[in-house]
Scaffold this active site. Structure first.
Site, PDB file in Angstrom:
ATOM      1  N   CYS A   2       5.018   9.234  -0.306  1.00  0.00           N
ATOM      2  CA  CYS A   2       6.219   9.965  -0.670  1.00  0.00           C
ATOM      3  C   CYS A   2       7.121  10.076   0.565  1.00  0.00           C
ATOM      4  O   CYS A   2       6.642  10.028   1.696  1.00  0.00           O
ATOM      5  CB  CYS A   2       5.954  11.367  -1.185  1.00  0.00           C
ATOM      6  SG  CYS A   2       4.837  11.454  -2.573  1.00  0.00           S
ATOM      7  N   ARG A  27       7.353   4.289   1.274  1.00  0.00           N
ATOM      8  CA  ARG A  27       6.327   5.336   1.262  1.00  0.00           C
ATOM      9  C   ARG A  27       5.970   5.767  -0.162  1.00  0.00           C
ATOM     10  O   ARG A  27       5.053   6.562  -0.359  1.00  0.00           O
ATOM     11  CB  ARG A  27       6.814   6.550   2.049  1.00  0.00           C
ATOM     12  CG  ARG A  27       7.025   6.244   3.514  1.00  0.00           C
ATOM     13  CD  ARG A  27       7.325   7.500   4.262  1.00  0.00           C
ATOM     14  NE  ARG A  27       6.237   8.433   4.180  1.00  0.00           N
ATOM     15  CZ  ARG A  27       5.475   8.805   5.198  1.00  0.00           C
ATOM     16  NH1 ARG A  27       5.688   8.288   6.378  1.00  0.00           N
ATOM     17  NH2 ARG A  27       4.522   9.680   5.051  1.00  0.00           N
ATOM     18  N   TRP A  75       5.287   8.949  -4.647  1.00  0.00           N
ATOM     19  CA  TRP A  75       4.087   8.192  -5.012  1.00  0.00           C
ATOM     20  C   TRP A  75       3.230   9.174  -5.792  1.00  0.00           C
ATOM     21  O   TRP A  75       2.759  10.171  -5.241  1.00  0.00           O
ATOM     22  CB  TRP A  75       3.363   7.713  -3.749  1.00  0.00           C
ATOM     23  CG  TRP A  75       2.169   6.853  -4.028  1.00  0.00           C
ATOM     24  CD1 TRP A  75       2.170   5.503  -4.227  1.00  0.00           C
ATOM     25  CD2 TRP A  75       0.801   7.272  -4.109  1.00  0.00           C
ATOM     26  NE1 TRP A  75       0.888   5.059  -4.437  1.00  0.00           N
ATOM     27  CE2 TRP A  75       0.026   6.117  -4.372  1.00  0.00           C
ATOM     28  CE3 TRP A  75       0.151   8.492  -3.992  1.00  0.00           C
ATOM     29  CZ2 TRP A  75      -1.360   6.154  -4.511  1.00  0.00           C
ATOM     30  CZ3 TRP A  75      -1.227   8.541  -4.133  1.00  0.00           C
ATOM     31  CH2 TRP A  75      -1.970   7.379  -4.393  1.00  0.00           C
ATOM     32  N   ASN A 101       5.779  16.596   0.105  1.00  0.00           N
ATOM     33  CA  ASN A 101       4.780  15.537   0.315  1.00  0.00           C
ATOM     34  C   ASN A 101       3.437  16.210   0.511  1.00  0.00           C
ATOM     35  O   ASN A 101       3.362  17.246   1.183  1.00  0.00           O
ATOM     36  CB  ASN A 101       5.067  14.749   1.601  1.00  0.00           C
ATOM     37  CG  ASN A 101       6.226  13.805   1.441  1.00  0.00           C
ATOM     38  OD1 ASN A 101       6.791  13.679   0.369  1.00  0.00           O
ATOM     39  ND2 ASN A 101       6.591  13.156   2.543  1.00  0.00           N
ATOM     40  N   GLY A 102       2.379  15.599  -0.003  1.00  0.00           N
ATOM     41  CA  GLY A 102       1.042  16.158   0.193  1.00  0.00           C
ATOM     42  C   GLY A 102       0.440  16.580  -1.123  1.00  0.00           C
ATOM     43  O   GLY A 102       0.931  16.221  -2.198  1.00  0.00           O
ATOM     44  N   GLU A 473      -9.615  -9.484   5.753  1.00  0.00           N
ATOM     45  CA  GLU A 473      -8.193  -9.157   5.849  1.00  0.00           C
ATOM     46  C   GLU A 473      -7.345 -10.143   5.026  1.00  0.00           C
ATOM     47  O   GLU A 473      -6.397  -9.741   4.352  1.00  0.00           O
ATOM     48  CB  GLU A 473      -7.758  -9.144   7.326  1.00  0.00           C
ATOM     49  CG  GLU A 473      -6.292  -8.911   7.586  1.00  0.00           C
ATOM     50  CD  GLU A 473      -5.744  -7.588   7.048  1.00  0.00           C
ATOM     51  OE1 GLU A 473      -6.517  -6.747   6.587  1.00  0.00           O
ATOM     52  OE2 GLU A 473      -4.505  -7.434   7.064  1.00  0.00           O
ATOM     53  N   LYS A 477      -4.956  -8.956   1.968  1.00  0.00           N
ATOM     54  CA  LYS A 477      -3.511  -9.245   1.928  1.00  0.00           C
ATOM     55  C   LYS A 477      -3.153  -9.853   0.587  1.00  0.00           C
ATOM     56  O   LYS A 477      -2.189  -9.470  -0.041  1.00  0.00           O
ATOM     57  CB  LYS A 477      -3.110 -10.232   3.036  1.00  0.00           C
ATOM     58  CG  LYS A 477      -2.941  -9.705   4.429  1.00  0.00           C
ATOM     59  CD  LYS A 477      -1.815  -8.744   4.653  1.00  0.00           C
ATOM     60  CE  LYS A 477      -2.197  -7.344   4.317  1.00  0.00           C
ATOM     61  NZ  LYS A 477      -2.783  -6.518   5.311  1.00  0.00           N
ATOM     62  N   GLU A 480      -3.546  -7.277  -2.457  1.00  0.00           N
ATOM     63  CA  GLU A 480      -2.644  -6.128  -2.540  1.00  0.00           C
ATOM     64  C   GLU A 480      -1.196  -6.515  -2.867  1.00  0.00           C
ATOM     65  O   GLU A 480      -0.497  -5.726  -3.485  1.00  0.00           O
ATOM     66  CB  GLU A 480      -2.726  -5.229  -1.308  1.00  0.00           C
ATOM     67  CG  GLU A 480      -2.079  -5.736  -0.065  1.00  0.00           C
ATOM     68  CD  GLU A 480      -2.150  -4.733   1.088  1.00  0.00           C
ATOM     69  OE1 GLU A 480      -2.168  -3.521   0.852  1.00  0.00           O
ATOM     70  OE2 GLU A 480      -2.190  -5.192   2.246  1.00  0.00           O
ATOM     71  N   HIS A 496     -26.140 -16.237  -0.917  1.00  0.00           N
ATOM     72  CA  HIS A 496     -26.939 -15.134  -1.472  1.00  0.00           C
ATOM     73  C   HIS A 496     -26.270 -14.499  -2.686  1.00  0.00           C
ATOM     74  O   HIS A 496     -26.649 -13.397  -3.080  1.00  0.00           O
ATOM     75  CB  HIS A 496     -27.187 -14.073  -0.390  1.00  0.00           C
ATOM     76  CG  HIS A 496     -27.981 -14.597   0.772  1.00  0.00           C
ATOM     77  ND1 HIS A 496     -29.315 -14.917   0.671  1.00  0.00           N
ATOM     78  CD2 HIS A 496     -27.620 -14.901   2.045  1.00  0.00           C
ATOM     79  CE1 HIS A 496     -29.744 -15.380   1.840  1.00  0.00           C
ATOM     80  NE2 HIS A 496     -28.729 -15.386   2.691  1.00  0.00           N
ATOM     81  N   LYS A 595       2.947   3.080   1.769  1.00  0.00           N
ATOM     82  CA  LYS A 595       2.710   2.641   3.138  1.00  0.00           C
ATOM     83  C   LYS A 595       1.700   3.517   3.859  1.00  0.00           C
ATOM     84  O   LYS A 595       0.766   3.036   4.469  1.00  0.00           O
ATOM     85  CB  LYS A 595       4.040   2.613   3.912  1.00  0.00           C
ATOM     86  CG  LYS A 595       3.905   2.100   5.337  1.00  0.00           C
ATOM     87  CD  LYS A 595       3.466   0.650   5.351  1.00  0.00           C
ATOM     88  CE  LYS A 595       3.269   0.105   6.737  1.00  0.00           C
ATOM     89  NZ  LYS A 595       2.509  -1.155   6.721  1.00  0.00           N
TER      90      LYS A 595
HETATM   91  O1  M6R Z   1      -1.569   3.603   8.586  1.00  0.00           O
HETATM   92  P1  M6R Z   1      -2.996   3.184   8.573  1.00  0.00           P
HETATM   93  O2  M6R Z   1      -3.290   2.041   9.460  1.00  0.00           O
HETATM   94  O3  M6R Z   1      -3.936   4.334   8.824  1.00  0.00           O
HETATM   95  O4  M6R Z   1      -3.260   2.715   7.072  1.00  0.00           O
HETATM   96  C1  M6R Z   1      -4.525   2.325   6.630  1.00  0.00           C
HETATM   97  C2  M6R Z   1      -4.445   1.607   5.306  1.00  0.00           C
HETATM   98  O5  M6R Z   1      -3.954   2.456   4.310  1.00  0.00           O
HETATM   99  C3  M6R Z   1      -3.573   0.349   5.379  1.00  0.00           C
HETATM  100  O6  M6R Z   1      -4.017  -0.521   6.364  1.00  0.00           O
HETATM  101  C4  M6R Z   1      -3.568  -0.379   4.013  1.00  0.00           C
HETATM  102  O7  M6R Z   1      -4.830  -0.909   3.760  1.00  0.00           O
HETATM  103  C5  M6R Z   1      -2.482  -1.467   4.023  1.00  0.00           C
HETATM  104  N1  M6R Z   1      -1.795  -1.478   2.766  1.00  0.00           N
HETATM  105  C6  M6R Z   1      -3.029  -2.824   4.262  1.00  0.00           C
HETATM  106  O8  M6R Z   1      -2.072  -3.822   4.225  1.00  0.00           O
END
Ligand code: M6R
Length: 600
Positions: A2, A27, A75, A101-102, A473, A477, A480, A496, A595
């Protein structure tokens, strides 16, 4: 998660709020809205959907003589992303509006108490209770009413509030950031400094448990017990080009291409000749165990960090998901050092884990990108990534900077513990920006591979040793941003279980640098090829074996194994990007994500 924006001063308030919301859209983008005080009344326009939908709605509205307002991009946590659940929320009498927010953990109890007193609720959100609570406590002074309201709240909050009869915005925060910017005859409020870039470079970060009245020419900050606080004005070091796309189609692509620069910013002044200079505020001689805590992409860099640190200083390293660490009553002793990795510095799980580690007496350092963020303020010391704002939800440049920061940390710890300098590593680190440039020069090759594979429904990513987390990773990527199912696995584990998935046309991405495990990884390629899979190989140099089994080859410069993840991940970032773009999805704002994840 948010975004909150606020403005008080001359000029077009609504226009500023919408512009700010656009900057914060990464956000959260489920719904958005603004509330302004115009003609002694609160006017609110809000809707489900993203900010362009809000802009459409605003075309039909005129705010006469508005001098202040607040806005929010959401969000969803409690309640669907509908018009009613969008922020700002107003009180029964429409005299107060808030953006939050929160998460308010005790909102059900508070809501019942308020309903018993006759308050009628308009949404399903937890946040709406804040507007009603403030109304309940209001007796002509918004600041006091907000202070009383937040004392009743359990949970995390960043709140911006306005009252129709007051010329100020009152903000308060706990475990969720608020930054106040100083303009010329105007003041700005945001939950993220990125929204203020270009408007001001003078900012104040509110601390937990503080409340501020923001007037058009000054602020007054105090603690909840009433004690005034003198805040230090900080410099905001970001420029407009950092927060705009600069000719790229998406922020993600821009950020991938910024990596030569983000890596050299991290190195600058920290690698001098054959030594590394860091200011960590921690005695590394006495460290006997290191625990790294992080989430998502940052967790992947943490696993790479384990390989790097154990290799360079022979101290055992454990890696934990921050979301698990806090709740498993971890065993922490005097010789332990905790490293928290977070791009945003605002991830609720990681903040919780940092606090749990500190409570147990551990020394905690942070590897953080966002300057002034909660984690950066709460740790004993650390390394700022200096990667610049990362706007795309999918993390790219922060990841490579995190891995490099872990390398610098390990080399520095090695020096501090009397070890010899590793000149080859240091030379490669200095040359990294050039090597990354060379990988980026081959982006077109990756784009063509993406064209062939964009319609696939599943992907497998395989790597070994320090490149196993790179496989994780790469898979994260892709899933997501393109919503294609992808799994990362250690290549040696394929036999396995995951090999059962392989059939004709199944794409398998191999990260196979020329290291001690290369031949074994090539054997794994042969195994999947025998089952008619499509092999995509990220390698250092083409040899006959690979030529025979790989359908697609992406060549990258050869480095020492400890540096290789930084190079090898880049084609995987590009592959995910191009596939997602070909699918026509919103690359920078993938569905259901935000984010920074500021809820547990
Ligand atoms: O801001 P942070 O590095 O703590 O965030 C951690 C994860 O939420 C963040 O890396 C998330 O997995 C991303 N969307 C990955 O691309």
């Amino acid at each position: 998660m948010c975004g909150i924006i606020g403005y008080i001063g001359e000029g077009d308030v609504a226009e500023f709020l919408v512009k700010g919301l656009k900057r914060l859209e990464y956000r959260g983008y489920d719904s958005a809205g603004i509330s302004l005080i115009a003609g002694g009344l609160i006017s609110t326009v809000k809707c489900g959907g993203n900010i362009s939908k809000l802009e459409k709605k605003l075309e039909k509205v005129e705010f006469k003589d508005a001098k202040l307002g607040i806005g929010h991009t959401r969000w969803a946590t409690h309640g669907e992303p509908t018009d009613e659940n969008a922020h700002p929320h107003t009180s029964c009498k429409d005299e107060i509006a808030i953006a939050h927010n929160g998460i308010i953990e005790n909102y059900k109890t508070l809501k019942k108490m308020l309903m018993d007193k006759g308050h009628a609720f308009k949404s399903d959100t937890d946040s709406e209770v804040i507007a009603h609570l403030i109304e309940e406590f209001y007796d002509g002074d918004l600041e006091s009413a907000v202070a009383r309201a937040v004392k009743s709240i359990e949970g995390a909050y960043a709140i911006a509030s306005i009252h129709k009869s007051e010329d100020r915005i009152v903000v308060a925060c706990k475990s969720s950031p608020i930054v106040i910017g100083f303009g010329d005859g105007a003041m700005f409020i945001a939950s993220d400094a990125a929204a203020l870039v270009g408007n001001t470079n003078k900012v104040v970060y509110l601390s937990d448990g503080e409340i501020a009245s923001v007037m058009c020419d000054r602020i007054h900050v105090r603690k909840l017990n009433g004690e005034s606080v003198n805040k230090q004005v900080k410099r905001l070091d970001a420029s407009l080009s950092d927060v705009e796309k600069g000719g790229f189609k998406h922020f993600m692509l821009k950020e991938i291409f910024e990596q030569p620069e983000s890596l050299s910013n991290l190195i600058r002044g920290r690698v001098r000749g054959n030594s590394v200079k860091l200011t960590l505020n921690v005695n590394l001689n006495s460290v006997s165990r290191i625990i790294i805590i992080a989430c998502g992409t940052s967790w992947h860099s943490a696993i790479i960090g384990k390989y790097i640190i154990e290799n360079l200083i022979r101290v055992p390293v454990e890696v934990d998901y921050a979301s698990e660490f806090k709740y498993r009553n971890p065993i922490i002793g005097r010789g332990d050092l905790v490293i928290a990795i977070s791009q945003s510095g605002e991830t609720a799980d990681t903040i919780g884990a940092v606090r749990a580690a500190k409570q147990k007496g551990a020394r905690v350092i942070g590897i953080v990108n966002v300057v002034g963020s909660t984690i950066s303020r709460e740790v004993d010391g650390g390394i700022y990534l200096r990667a610049g704002p990362e706007i795309s939800v999918a993390s790219t440049k922060a990841f490579t900077s995190q891995v490099l920061a872990l390398l610098l940390f390990a080399l520095y710890a090695r020096q501090a513990r009397g070890g010899v300098a590793d000149n080859q590593l240091l030379n490669e680190i200095t040359d990294l920006p050039n090597m990354v440039d060379r990988v980026l020069d081959n982006a077109k090759i990756v784009e063509r591979i993406a064209e062939d594979l964009a319609q696939k429904r599943n992907f497998l990513y395989l790597g070994r040793g320090i490149n196993y987390p790179v496989a994780l990773e790469g898979a994260l990527k892709l899933k997501e941003i393109s919503y294609i199912h992808a799994e990362g696995y250690p290549a040696g584990e394929m036999k396995h279980g995951p090999i059962a998935l392989i059939d004709e046309g199944f794409p398998v991405v191999f990260i196979s640098p020329k290291d001690g495990l290369y031949d074994k990884v090539v054997s794994n390629m042969e195994e999947v090829k025998a089952r008619k899979a499509i092999v995509i190989a990220v390698i250092n140099e083409i040899d006959e074996n690979v030529r025979q089994v790989a359908d697609y080859i992406i060549e990258v410069p050869k480095t020492s194994p400890l540096v290789s993840p930084i190079i090898n991940v880049i084609p995987l970032q590009l592959l995910a990007y191009y596939i997602a773009d070909l699918k026509g999805v919103d690359v920078d704002r993938p569905r259901n994500l935000a984010k920074s994840v500021t809820v547990e």
